[in-house]
Design a protein around this motif. Sequence first.
Motif, short mmCIF file in Angstrom:
data_model
loop_
_atom_site.label_atom_id
_atom_site.label_comp_id
_atom_site.label_asym_id
_atom_site.label_seq_id
_atom_site.Cartn_x
_atom_site.Cartn_y
_atom_site.Cartn_z
N THR A 67 -19.77 -5.83 9.52
CA THR A 67 -19.21 -7.17 9.59
C THR A 67 -17.81 -7.17 8.99
O THR A 67 -17.64 -6.76 7.84
N ILE A 68 -16.84 -7.63 9.78
CA ILE A 68 -15.48 -7.77 9.29
C ILE A 68 -15.27 -9.22 8.88
O ILE A 68 -15.75 -10.15 9.55
N SER A 69 -14.54 -9.42 7.78
CA SER A 69 -14.24 -10.77 7.33
C SER A 69 -12.89 -10.75 6.62
O SER A 69 -12.35 -9.68 6.32
N ARG A 70 -12.36 -11.93 6.38
CA ARG A 70 -11.07 -12.02 5.69
C ARG A 70 -11.08 -13.20 4.73
O ARG A 70 -11.74 -14.21 4.97
N ASP A 71 -10.32 -13.03 3.65
CA ASP A 71 -10.10 -14.09 2.68
C ASP A 71 -8.59 -14.30 2.61
O ASP A 71 -7.89 -13.53 1.95
N ASN A 72 -8.10 -15.32 3.29
CA ASN A 72 -6.66 -15.53 3.36
C ASN A 72 -6.08 -15.94 2.00
O ASN A 72 -4.90 -15.69 1.75
N ALA A 73 -6.89 -16.53 1.15
CA ALA A 73 -6.40 -16.90 -0.18
C ALA A 73 -6.15 -15.66 -1.04
O ALA A 73 -5.30 -15.68 -1.94
N LYS A 74 -6.86 -14.59 -0.74
CA LYS A 74 -6.72 -13.34 -1.50
C LYS A 74 -5.95 -12.27 -0.73
O LYS A 74 -5.80 -11.15 -1.22
N ASN A 75 -5.49 -12.61 0.48
CA ASN A 75 -4.77 -11.64 1.31
C ASN A 75 -5.57 -10.34 1.47
O ASN A 75 -5.03 -9.23 1.34
N THR A 76 -6.85 -10.49 1.73
CA THR A 76 -7.74 -9.33 1.77
C THR A 76 -8.65 -9.40 3.00
O THR A 76 -9.15 -10.48 3.35
N VAL A 77 -8.85 -8.25 3.61
CA VAL A 77 -9.80 -8.11 4.71
C VAL A 77 -10.89 -7.14 4.27
O VAL A 77 -10.61 -6.18 3.56
N TYR A 78 -12.12 -7.44 4.67
CA TYR A 78 -13.27 -6.67 4.24
C TYR A 78 -14.00 -6.07 5.44
O TYR A 78 -13.93 -6.58 6.55
N LEU A 79 -14.73 -4.99 5.16
CA LEU A 79 -15.64 -4.44 6.15
C LEU A 79 -16.96 -4.15 5.44
O LEU A 79 -17.04 -3.22 4.63
N GLN A 80 -17.96 -4.97 5.72
CA GLN A 80 -19.30 -4.75 5.18
C GLN A 80 -20.04 -3.83 6.13
O GLN A 80 -20.19 -4.15 7.32
N MET A 81 -20.50 -2.71 5.62
CA MET A 81 -21.16 -1.70 6.45
C MET A 81 -22.60 -1.52 5.97
O MET A 81 -22.82 -1.12 4.82
N ASN A 82 -23.53 -1.85 6.83
CA ASN A 82 -24.95 -1.73 6.52
C ASN A 82 -25.60 -0.70 7.45
O ASN A 82 -25.02 -0.34 8.47
N SER A 83 -26.78 -0.26 7.07
CA SER A 83 -27.54 0.70 7.88
C SER A 83 -26.67 1.88 8.29
O SER A 83 -26.63 2.27 9.46
N LEU A 84 -25.98 2.43 7.33
CA LEU A 84 -25.03 3.50 7.61
C LEU A 84 -25.73 4.75 8.12
O LEU A 84 -26.86 5.08 7.70
N LYS A 85 -25.04 5.43 9.03
CA LYS A 85 -25.56 6.64 9.67
C LYS A 85 -24.61 7.81 9.37
O LYS A 85 -23.41 7.58 9.13
N PRO A 86 -25.10 9.03 9.44
CA PRO A 86 -24.20 10.18 9.22
C PRO A 86 -22.99 10.16 10.16
O PRO A 86 -21.89 10.57 9.75
N GLU A 87 -23.16 9.65 11.36
CA GLU A 87 -22.04 9.62 12.30
C GLU A 87 -21.00 8.56 11.94
O GLU A 87 -19.95 8.49 12.60
N ASP A 88 -21.25 7.76 10.92
CA ASP A 88 -20.23 6.83 10.42
C ASP A 88 -19.27 7.52 9.45
O ASP A 88 -18.29 6.91 9.01
N THR A 89 -19.56 8.76 9.10
CA THR A 89 -18.69 9.50 8.19
C THR A 89 -17.30 9.66 8.79
O THR A 89 -17.14 10.14 9.91
N ALA A 90 -16.29 9.22 8.03
CA ALA A 90 -14.91 9.23 8.52
C ALA A 90 -13.99 8.72 7.41
O ALA A 90 -14.46 8.20 6.40
N VAL A 91 -12.71 8.87 7.65
CA VAL A 91 -11.72 8.15 6.84
C VAL A 91 -11.49 6.80 7.53
O VAL A 91 -11.22 6.75 8.73
N TYR A 92 -11.61 5.74 6.75
CA TYR A 92 -11.46 4.38 7.29
C TYR A 92 -10.09 3.83 6.89
O TYR A 92 -9.69 3.92 5.72
N TYR A 93 -9.41 3.27 7.89
CA TYR A 93 -8.07 2.75 7.70
C TYR A 93 -8.02 1.26 8.03
O TYR A 93 -8.58 0.82 9.02
#
Length: 114
Positions: A67-93
Amino acid sequence: VQLVESGGGLVQPGGSLRLSCAASGFTFSSYAMGWFRQAPGKQRELVARILSFGATNYADAVKGRFTISRDNAKNTVYLQMNSLKPEDTAVYYCSGRVGGHDYWGQGTQVTVSS
């Protein structure tokens, strides 16, 4: 423009992580933001995007888990990652297109392994 990611790490399969991206140097609330990832030997790929007004889209591989979300008051974007799998292994940008130019953070490593 500066984008700084945090929150990566090592997690077991089925676990969760939340990535954060702190943005500065532009009017954050006016721009779409995205999360990309790049695994070893593979091309960088879009994971999720959120528009300035909150609409979202996801890569098929992560739909229902991330789930991607943003908080404009904090100038921040988030990525909530659940049920992670080995194939999710990566550098995230974190990325944003400002003034026709694509800006990137330094990346944060996510490793999913038992």
